[in-house]
Design a protein around this motif. Structure first.
Motif, PDB file in Angstrom:
ATOM      1  N   ALA A   1      15.670  -9.131  -3.422  1.00 46.19           N
ATOM      2  CA  ALA A   1      16.052  -9.261  -4.831  1.00 46.19           C
ATOM      3  C   ALA A   1      14.864  -9.696  -5.680  1.00 46.19           C
ATOM      4  N   SER A   2      14.045 -10.611  -5.160  1.00 45.96           N
ATOM      5  CA  SER A   2      12.854 -11.038  -5.898  1.00 45.96           C
ATOM      6  C   SER A   2      11.920  -9.861  -6.147  1.00 45.96           C
ATOM      7  N   ARG A   3      11.689  -9.052  -5.116  1.00 39.98           N
ATOM      8  CA  ARG A   3      10.801  -7.892  -5.277  1.00 39.98           C
ATOM      9  C   ARG A   3      11.350  -6.917  -6.309  1.00 39.98           C
ATOM     10  N   ALA A   4      12.643  -6.612  -6.210  1.00 38.46           N
ATOM     11  CA  ALA A   4      13.243  -5.635  -7.116  1.00 38.46           C
ATOM     12  C   ALA A   4      13.253  -6.149  -8.560  1.00 38.46           C
ATOM     13  N   MET A   5      13.590  -7.423  -8.731  1.00 38.90           N
ATOM     14  CA  MET A   5      13.643  -7.988 -10.076  1.00 38.90           C
ATOM     15  C   MET A   5      12.253  -8.068 -10.708  1.00 38.90           C
TER      16      MET A   5
ATOM     17  N   ILE B   1      16.719   1.415 -15.054  1.00 37.82           N
ATOM     18  CA  ILE B   1      15.441   0.829 -14.630  1.00 37.82           C
ATOM     19  C   ILE B   1      15.643  -0.082 -13.425  1.00 37.82           C
ATOM     20  N   MET B   2      16.715  -0.862 -13.437  1.00 37.27           N
ATOM     21  CA  MET B   2      16.988  -1.756 -12.319  1.00 37.27           C
ATOM     22  C   MET B   2      17.297  -0.959 -11.053  1.00 37.27           C
ATOM     23  N   HIS B   3      18.005   0.142 -11.201  1.00 40.57           N
ATOM     24  CA  HIS B   3      18.317   0.990 -10.045  1.00 40.57           C
ATOM     25  C   HIS B   3      17.042   1.583  -9.450  1.00 40.57           C
ATOM     26  N   GLU B   4      16.125   2.014 -10.309  1.00 43.22           N
ATOM     27  CA  GLU B   4      14.828   2.500  -9.837  1.00 43.22           C
ATOM     28  C   GLU B   4      14.098   1.409  -9.056  1.00 43.22           C
ATOM     29  N   ALA B   5      14.119   0.206  -9.599  1.00 42.04           N
ATOM     30  CA  ALA B   5      13.411  -0.908  -8.962  1.00 42.04           C
ATOM     31  C   ALA B   5      14.016  -1.228  -7.593  1.00 42.04           C
ATOM     32  N   LEU B   6      15.338  -1.218  -7.498  1.00 39.94           N
ATOM     33  CA  LEU B   6      15.997  -1.465  -6.210  1.00 39.94           C
ATOM     34  C   LEU B   6      15.609  -0.400  -5.191  1.00 39.94           C
ATOM     35  N   THR B   7      15.511   0.835  -5.659  1.00 40.71           N
ATOM     36  CA  THR B   7      15.192   1.952  -4.761  1.00 40.71           C
ATOM     37  C   THR B   7      13.740   1.897  -4.292  1.00 40.71           C
ATOM     38  N   GLU B   8      12.840   1.456  -5.172  1.00 36.84           N
ATOM     39  CA  GLU B   8      11.404   1.479  -4.867  1.00 36.84           C
ATOM     40  C   GLU B   8      10.913   0.221  -4.148  1.00 36.84           C
ATOM     41  N   ALA B   9      11.589  -0.894  -4.312  1.00 33.59           N
ATOM     42  CA  ALA B   9      11.144  -2.133  -3.684  1.00 33.59           C
ATOM     43  C   ALA B   9      11.406  -2.105  -2.178  1.00 33.59           C
ATOM     44  N   PRO B  10      10.512  -2.688  -1.379  1.00 32.60           N
ATOM     45  CA  PRO B  10      10.735  -2.744   0.077  1.00 32.60           C
ATOM     46  C   PRO B  10      12.024  -3.493   0.421  1.00 32.60           C
ATOM     47  N   GLN B  11      12.834  -2.858   1.274  1.00 32.70           N
ATOM     48  CA  GLN B  11      14.121  -3.442   1.642  1.00 32.70           C
ATOM     49  C   GLN B  11      14.013  -4.224   2.949  1.00 32.70           C
ATOM     50  N   PRO B  12      14.995  -5.073   3.223  1.00 30.02           N
ATOM     51  CA  PRO B  12      14.962  -5.853   4.464  1.00 30.02           C
ATOM     52  C   PRO B  12      15.054  -4.965   5.696  1.00 30.02           C
TER      53      PRO B  12
ATOM     54  N   TYR C   1      24.871  -4.145   5.217  1.00 29.01           N
ATOM     55  CA  TYR C   1      24.574  -2.990   4.368  1.00 29.01           C
ATOM     56  C   TYR C   1      23.085  -2.642   4.414  1.00 29.01           C
ATOM     57  N   THR C   2      22.783  -1.362   4.376  1.00 26.91           N
ATOM     58  CA  THR C   2      21.425  -0.871   4.169  1.00 26.91           C
ATOM     59  C   THR C   2      21.476   0.237   3.117  1.00 26.91           C
ATOM     60  N   GLY C   3      20.334   0.465   2.443  1.00 29.03           N
ATOM     61  CA  GLY C   3      20.270   1.499   1.415  1.00 29.03           C
ATOM     62  C   GLY C   3      20.530   0.943   0.032  1.00 29.03           C
ATOM     63  N   VAL C   4      20.683   1.840  -0.927  1.00 23.44           N
ATOM     64  CA  VAL C   4      20.992   1.480  -2.318  1.00 23.44           C
ATOM     65  C   VAL C   4      22.173   2.320  -2.775  1.00 23.44           C
TER      66      VAL C   4
END
Length: 459
Positions: A414-418, A305-316, A353-356
């Protein structure tokens, strides 16, 4: 779409989150003395409408901030202590703000505020959607000495949570499903008898001899312990002058392993070696157990679930200024940048780093007291990129990045993903039950026994 309101909330609170993180960065405080960080964080949570308690479990700088009702009860593990000797100005070159002073060389100024921001954002979307569940933010002191959460657990702070999520700044965006070692910390103090080292050496009983003999025995022990065991030590006191037989000397040891049982077994053998050293030198031994922590126990259900959230949340989005700053940081340790590029399979010109990263099982020999909470209830641990690729852990480079826009952008991601992670759990509460089933299966029903249960708080 699930998370949209939370993402907008992070954007809305971004200036206040940045201000809080930088206030903590500019006022670095060591474990159990995080008065400014505690106030900044508690005030932020009060402003966001959380019920805030300060001083929980008898720890002056520990925070518990709560919103919502019912299950699932999600614990968010925040930290805000600094490291000694890593003071740094706002610049990508080494320059202490205060010579010998503390600094956020592990990024905990970002860690606690990212977690607080996640709770605030998740709260706003839960209210909009009418989702049931309880969010509990924990401001956890003294992680750098890996006992803060143990003391909180000793005081019952984590009782009643269904699961936990823990974040840490890093050099990539990833979810950990490996194990980090647990640890015990102990000082061995030897008491002897002074004498003139040249005029009457036979009258002395050297505490330093005992320390040195103990270290020799410990080093022989290394041949006869499991492969996951790590032992390391320093001599904290070795005497005052060469012509005085020392009547007091002291060792400080860490014992690490991937199981609490492994730690305890080696710890007991180490105590026997210390007793033998005292017997050989006719000195008295005092064992000063400081405390310890459990190995981490990351939950695969929660990891997915956390991996999904990291992938779906807007990245820097890294600007030219961010990349130039990172490049300057990387110039201090180019070999670390090159190693990171090889390890992660990045482009040869990468600076940040960029990506997940894909989910991988990668064990580590460092320790964190997050493991204590993960042996109380299911938990997961993840990282986002808040530093240049060549910034090594516990360094001035990390301190510099943690006070930069690179650090702030990684923190907000991290706030968005969490927040999205928490919303996914509350939207489908059956996932919390699946995580608990995995937890029960892996632990075999074995109860958590707090490693610091008989130790007074080291204020």
């Amino acid at each position: 779409m699930l998370g949209n309101t939370a993402f907008k909330s992070v954007d809305k609170w971004a200036d206040k989150l940045r201000e809080a993180a930088l206030a903590i960065w500019e006022n670095p405080e060591l474990g159990f003395h995080e008065e400014i960080a505690c106030k900044v964080t508690a005030d932020l949570m009060r402003e966001a409408g959380f019920a805030v308690e300060v001083g929980i479990a008898g720890i002056p700088t520990a925070i518990k901030a709560t919103y919502g009702s019912g299950h699932p009860v999600i614990g968010f593990l925040g930290e805000f202590d600094a490291l000694p000797g890593l003071s740094q100005v706002h610049a990508p070159e080494k320059q202490a703000a205060i010579e010998g002073g503390a600094g956020h060389g592990c990024g905990h100024n970002l860690l606690g505020i990212a977690t607080a921001g996640a709770c605030i954002a998740a709260k706003e979307e839960m209210e909009e959607r009418g989702l049931a569940g309880t969010l509990v933010f924990y401001g956890c002191p003294a992680e750098e000495i890996v006992v803060g959460k143990g003391y909180m657990a000793k005081g019952g702070a984590f009782d009643g949570i269904d699961l936990s999520v823990s974040y840490h700044p890093g050099d990539n965006n990833s979810v950990s499903i490996g194990t980090m070692t647990g640890v015990d910390q102990v000082k061995f103090a030897f008491y002897g008898r002074t004498a003139h080292a040249a005029g009457a050496p036979e009258q002395g009983r050297s505490a330093l001899d005992a320390v040195e003999l103990m270290n020799i025995g410990a080093n022989y022990l290394r041949e006869h312990v499991p492969m996951d065991v790590r032992m390391h030590y320093i001599i904290t006191e070795g005497g005052k002058a060469p012509n005085i037989v020392p009547d007091y000397a002291e060792n400080f040891y860490f014992v690490r392993a991937f199981t609490r049982e492994g730690i305890s077994e080696v710890y007991d053998r180490l105590v026997k070696i210390a007793q033998g050293a005292a017997l050989m030198t006719e000195t008295e031994l005092e064992v000063k157990y400081i405390g310890g922590c459990y190995p981490t126990l990351n939950n695969r259900v929660l990891a997915d679930i956390m991996h999904e959230a990291l992938t779906e949340a807007p990245q820097p989005v890294w600007t030219e200024e961010d990349i130039a700053y990172a490049k300057k940081i990387n110039e201090a340790r180019p070999e670390l940048r090159e190693a990171a590029i090889r390890r992660m399979g990045l482009a040869a010109d990468a600076e940040i780093y960029t990506g997940v990263a894909p989910l991988t099982v990668e064990n580590g020999y460092g320790s964190t007291d997050v493991g204590d909470v993960q042996h109380i209830a299911p938990g997961i641990f993840f990282s986002t990129a808040t530093q240049a690729l060549g910034a090594s852990g516990h360094s001035w480079q990390v301190t510099a990045c943690s006070g930069s826009e690179i650090g702030i952008k990684g923190m907000l991601y991290a706030s968005r993903a969490m927040a999205l992670f928490a919303l996914k759990i509350c939207d489908k509460p059956e996932t919390a039950k699946l995580a608990k089933e995995e937890f029960d299966r892996v632990t075999g029903g074995k109860a958590y026994i707090c490693p610091v249960r008989d130790v007074p708080l080291p204020l």
